[in-house]
Scaffold this motif. Structure first.
Motif, PDB file in Angstrom:
ATOM      1  N   THR A  11       0.876  -1.131   0.152  1.00 44.38           N
ATOM      2  CA  THR A  11      -0.092  -0.114   0.038  1.00 44.38           C
ATOM      3  C   THR A  11       0.904   1.246   0.202  1.00 44.38           C
ATOM      4  OG1 THR A  11      -1.626  -1.166   1.138  1.00 44.38           O
ATOM      5  CG2 THR A  11      -1.687   1.348   1.022  1.00 44.38           C
ATOM      6  N   ASP A  95      -0.486  -5.350   0.951  1.00 48.40           N
ATOM      7  CA  ASP A  95      -1.224  -4.189   0.732  1.00 48.40           C
ATOM      8  C   ASP A  95      -2.471  -4.071   1.829  1.00 48.40           C
ATOM      9  OD1 ASP A  95      -2.671  -6.363  -0.549  1.00 48.40           O
ATOM     10  OD2 ASP A  95      -3.780  -5.054  -1.768  1.00 48.40           O
ATOM     11  N   HIS A 108      -8.617   1.306  -2.186  1.00 47.62           N
ATOM     12  CA  HIS A 108      -8.020   0.320  -1.610  1.00 47.62           C
ATOM     13  C   HIS A 108      -7.865  -0.878  -2.317  1.00 47.62           C
ATOM     14  CE1 HIS A 108      -9.036   3.201   1.668  1.00 47.62           C
ATOM     15  NE2 HIS A 108      -7.817   3.132   1.471  1.00 47.62           N
TER      16      HIS A 108
END
Length: 127
Positions: A11, A95, A108
């Motif tokens: 991420t 992530d 996301h």
């Protein structure tokens, strides 16, 4: 020194999942069996996904290695970027949802799917 190329799904600071590569030194062992340091793990899990499997966008709850044992796995990111991983290939899935964030499937995570003529068989090693 020989290195292992670790593919990492992570991420980024903007909350989006991205890929990057990191060199892992193979500085232990012998010239015939070059080894990395020993890394801790939190167990492993095997998965079989049938033809046609596809997930929705999601984040990885706990970072883990993903090794493709059979079939092919495509990982798709926001914005249309994707990569296909074949038997013998790997990535480190990290992530995770940013601290304090509420999951937004338009921002996301990643999706995964089985591709090709064979079912997808994966090994997850928690790390």
């Amino acid at each position: 020194m020989t290195v292992f190329s670790k593919v990492i799904l992570y991420t980024d600071t903007d909350g989006r999942a991205r890929f990057r590569e990191e060199a892992v030194p193979l500085g232990e062992g012998s010239p015939q069996a070059m080894l990395s340091e020993v890394f801790a793990s939190g167990g492993y899990q095997l998965r079989h996904s049938p033809l046609g499997f596809r997930s929705q966008f999601h984040c990885t709850p706990n970072p883990q290695w993903v090794f493709i044992l059979g079939g092919e796995m495509e990982i798709g990111l926001q914005g249309g970027v994707s990569r296909i991983f074949k038997p013998g290939q790997h990535f480190y899935s990290a992530d995770v949802l940013p601290a304090g964030a509420t999951f937004d499937p338009a921002l996301h995570g990643h999706w995964s799917r089985q591709v090709g003529p064979d079912p997808l068989v994966t090994l997850f090693v928690r790390g």
